[in-house]
Design a protein around this motif. Sequence first.
Motif, PDB file in Angstrom:
ATOM      1  N   GLY A  19       0.811  -1.214   0.000  1.00  5.74           N
ATOM      2  CA  GLY A  19       0.000   0.000   0.000  1.00  5.74           C
ATOM      3  C   GLY A  19       0.842   1.261   0.000  1.00  5.74           C
ATOM      4  N   LEU A  20       1.950   1.236   0.733  1.00 10.70           N
ATOM      5  CA  LEU A  20       2.858   2.386   0.781  1.00 10.70           C
ATOM      6  C   LEU A  20       3.724   2.494  -0.479  1.00 10.70           C
ATOM      7  CD1 LEU A  20       4.075   2.128   4.489  1.00 10.70           C
ATOM      8  CD2 LEU A  20       2.590   3.892   3.541  1.00 10.70           C
ATOM      9  N   SER A  21       3.859   1.388  -1.193  1.00 11.36           N
ATOM     10  CA  SER A  21       4.764   1.374  -2.342  1.00 11.36           C
ATOM     11  C   SER A  21       4.329   2.316  -3.455  1.00 11.36           C
ATOM     12  CB  SER A  21       4.890  -0.044  -2.903  1.00 11.36           C
ATOM     13  OG  SER A  21       3.703  -0.451  -3.555  1.00 11.36           O
ATOM     14  N   TYR A  22       3.021   2.595  -3.546  1.00 12.32           N
ATOM     15  CA  TYR A  22       2.541   3.461  -4.624  1.00 12.32           C
ATOM     16  C   TYR A  22       3.161   4.850  -4.542  1.00 12.32           C
ATOM     17  CZ  TYR A  22      -0.859  -0.265  -5.332  1.00 12.32           C
ATOM     18  OH  TYR A  22      -1.431  -1.481  -5.572  1.00 12.32           O
ATOM     19  N   LEU A  23       3.447   5.322  -3.331  1.00 13.46           N
ATOM     20  CA  LEU A  23       4.094   6.624  -3.172  1.00 13.46           C
ATOM     21  C   LEU A  23       5.501   6.597  -3.771  1.00 13.46           C
ATOM     22  CD1 LEU A  23       3.096   7.386   0.542  1.00 13.46           C
ATOM     23  CD2 LEU A  23       2.052   8.331  -1.523  1.00 13.46           C
ATOM     24  N   PHE A  24       6.202   5.480  -3.575  1.00 14.06           N
ATOM     25  CA  PHE A  24       7.568   5.363  -4.082  1.00 14.06           C
ATOM     26  C   PHE A  24       7.587   5.078  -5.588  1.00 14.06           C
ATOM     27  CE2 PHE A  24       7.846   4.572   0.445  1.00 14.06           C
ATOM     28  CZ  PHE A  24       8.972   5.287   0.809  1.00 14.06           C
ATOM     29  N   VAL A  25       6.584   4.356  -6.073  1.00 17.72           N
ATOM     30  CA  VAL A  25       6.474   4.135  -7.518  1.00 17.72           C
ATOM     31  C   VAL A  25       6.293   5.470  -8.229  1.00 17.72           C
ATOM     32  CG1 VAL A  25       5.007   3.207  -9.356  1.00 17.72           C
ATOM     33  CG2 VAL A  25       5.573   1.780  -7.381  1.00 17.72           C
ATOM     34  N   LYS A  26       5.405   6.293  -7.681  1.00 11.74           N
ATOM     35  CA  LYS A  26       5.145   7.608  -8.265  1.00 11.74           C
ATOM     36  C   LYS A  26       6.421   8.458  -8.266  1.00 11.74           C
ATOM     37  CE  LYS A  26       2.000  11.554  -7.876  1.00 11.74           C
ATOM     38  NZ  LYS A  26       0.877  12.152  -7.097  1.00 11.74           N
ATOM     39  N   LEU A 254      -9.255 -12.497   0.870  1.00 17.21           N
ATOM     40  CA  LEU A 254     -10.069 -11.659   1.744  1.00 17.21           C
ATOM     41  C   LEU A 254      -9.261 -10.515   2.331  1.00 17.21           C
ATOM     42  CD1 LEU A 254     -12.724 -11.158   3.260  1.00 17.21           C
ATOM     43  CD2 LEU A 254     -11.944 -12.754   5.010  1.00 17.21           C
ATOM     44  N   PHE A 255      -8.069 -10.806   2.811  1.00 13.86           N
ATOM     45  CA  PHE A 255      -7.239  -9.780   3.437  1.00 13.86           C
ATOM     46  C   PHE A 255      -6.691  -8.765   2.439  1.00 13.86           C
ATOM     47  CE2 PHE A 255      -7.326 -12.480   7.141  1.00 13.86           C
ATOM     48  CZ  PHE A 255      -7.114 -11.610   8.199  1.00 13.86           C
ATOM     49  N   SER A 256      -6.616  -9.142   1.168  1.00 11.76           N
ATOM     50  CA  SER A 256      -6.102  -8.207   0.164  1.00 11.76           C
ATOM     51  C   SER A 256      -7.006  -6.999  -0.013  1.00 11.76           C
ATOM     52  CB  SER A 256      -5.895  -8.921  -1.179  1.00 11.76           C
ATOM     53  OG  SER A 256      -7.129  -9.308  -1.742  1.00 11.76           O
ATOM     54  N   ASN A 257      -8.242  -7.095   0.491  1.00 12.38           N
ATOM     55  CA  ASN A 257      -9.148  -5.945   0.448  1.00 12.38           C
ATOM     56  C   ASN A 257      -8.658  -4.796   1.324  1.00 12.38           C
ATOM     57  OD1 ASN A 257     -11.606  -6.688  -1.211  1.00 12.38           O
ATOM     58  ND2 ASN A 257     -11.595  -8.414   0.198  1.00 12.38           N
ATOM     59  N   LEU A 258      -7.678  -5.060   2.190  1.00 11.83           N
ATOM     60  CA  LEU A 258      -7.167  -4.019   3.080  1.00 11.83           C
ATOM     61  C   LEU A 258      -6.228  -3.052   2.364  1.00 11.83           C
ATOM     62  CD1 LEU A 258      -6.319  -6.237   6.206  1.00 11.83           C
ATOM     63  CD2 LEU A 258      -8.348  -4.820   5.864  1.00 11.83           C
ATOM     64  N   SER A 259      -5.782  -3.410   1.164  1.00  9.89           N
ATOM     65  CA  SER A 259      -4.801  -2.598   0.441  1.00  9.89           C
ATOM     66  C   SER A 259      -5.221  -1.139   0.253  1.00  9.89           C
ATOM     67  CB  SER A 259      -4.484  -3.238  -0.915  1.00  9.89           C
ATOM     68  OG  SER A 259      -3.495  -2.493  -1.584  1.00  9.89           O
ATOM     69  N   PRO A 260      -6.467  -0.859  -0.219  1.00 10.31           N
ATOM     70  CA  PRO A 260      -6.844   0.551  -0.397  1.00 10.31           C
ATOM     71  C   PRO A 260      -6.888   1.336   0.913  1.00 10.31           C
ATOM     72  CG  PRO A 260      -8.729  -0.888  -0.760  1.00 10.31           C
ATOM     73  CD  PRO A 260      -7.537  -1.763  -0.690  1.00 10.31           C
ATOM     74  N   ILE A 286     -15.280  -2.020   4.782  1.00 10.64           N
ATOM     75  CA  ILE A 286     -14.294  -3.088   4.569  1.00 10.64           C
ATOM     76  C   ILE A 286     -13.883  -3.736   5.889  1.00 10.64           C
ATOM     77  CG2 ILE A 286     -11.972  -3.619   3.741  1.00 10.64           C
ATOM     78  CD1 ILE A 286     -12.287  -1.203   1.817  1.00 10.64           C
ATOM     79  N   LEU A 287     -13.543  -2.913   6.891  1.00 11.95           N
ATOM     80  CA  LEU A 287     -12.945  -3.423   8.123  1.00 11.95           C
ATOM     81  C   LEU A 287     -13.921  -4.141   9.052  1.00 11.95           C
ATOM     82  CD1 LEU A 287     -10.349  -0.781   9.408  1.00 11.95           C
ATOM     83  CD2 LEU A 287      -9.934  -3.074   8.537  1.00 11.95           C
ATOM     84  N   ILE A 288     -15.095  -3.563   9.255  1.00 12.39           N
ATOM     85  CA  ILE A 288     -16.033  -4.113  10.252  1.00 12.39           C
ATOM     86  C   ILE A 288     -16.371  -5.578   9.984  1.00 12.39           C
ATOM     87  CG2 ILE A 288     -18.379  -3.951  11.177  1.00 12.39           C
ATOM     88  CD1 ILE A 288     -18.090  -0.896  11.015  1.00 12.39           C
ATOM     89  N   PRO A 289     -16.773  -5.958   8.744  1.00 13.62           N
ATOM     90  CA  PRO A 289     -17.074  -7.377   8.525  1.00 13.62           C
ATOM     91  C   PRO A 289     -15.864  -8.294   8.632  1.00 13.62           C
ATOM     92  CG  PRO A 289     -17.181  -6.137   6.465  1.00 13.62           C
ATOM     93  CD  PRO A 289     -17.083  -5.142   7.563  1.00 13.62           C
TER      94      PRO A 289
END
Length: 303
Positions: A19-26, A254-260, A286-289
């Motif tokens: 998730g943090l990598s997008y800042l470095f890619v940019k 299921l856990f990959s939904n946490l990326s955004p 996303i988180l509650i369920p």
Amino acid sequence: MKQTIKAHVAIVTQIAIVGLSYLFVKEGLTYADPFTQLSHRFIVATLGIWIVRYFVPHQSIFTRQAFKELLPLGLFYPVLFFSLQTLALTMITTLEAGIISATIPILILVLAMVILKEKPSRLQKIVMVIAFLGVLYLNLNGQSQQSEFSFLGTTLMFLSALSSALYTITAKKVALNYETIDMTTFMLTFGMSIFTVIAICQRVIGWQTVSYFEPLFHTQYWIAILYLGLLSSLGSAFLSNYAIHHVPASTMGLFSNLSPIITVFAGVFIVGEAIKLYQIIGIAIILIPIIGMNLIQLKLSKK
């Protein structure tokens, strides 16, 4: 039980790194084209894993049998995933890309049921759909870009998402015979070879005129490449392959939904962006369920 908890921690850590990598890619793309950046980051990652490999017990990945069994892993991720994604993003908006990428957990769930014969519970399926809607809500509200529909771009992006899902399924099968370090070594080395060849070919045929080495003279580029290589490529691949050894493929999805969510937090705490109401709502959806499902499963496991 302890291995499952460690695997869950590994998944969340891996998602946070990506998730943090997008800042470095940019940041990196201000100095180099996408394939040159991919070549540089995977060279760094490959050097890193071979240094680790020197100190950690491992088996040979240079036999014909190992190459045959590990090749699909390297093809699906990183080669096809990154290549198709890079090409798709030249034709479609990040909004469209985000929506299509949100289907990855569902693709993993379906493929896990069909190929691996996994049987996720009804609760897992419901949570998967709710989380998908949460990711969709975040993407639709977070983008204002508009462009003409590109069938080719959309198709390439979907194939990129499918490649990511197929990697998870393939890795689950490969993990029966290979350790985490061997899977990671092959993926990174194979990716480095392919992306470096593409970067060089771009210059041979004249698609790129900037020297392959020119970006390496910039300190900021090195910071980006070290993060992308050592953490985002090496670290995340190692954590992902470790988790795949200990949890079902559908759980990975299921856990990959946490990326955004990580991307939103990165924007708030690192870039200094103000968090918006729609982001709070999307994160809650996303988180509650997901948290609720894990608490229920933890409670049932103790009975």
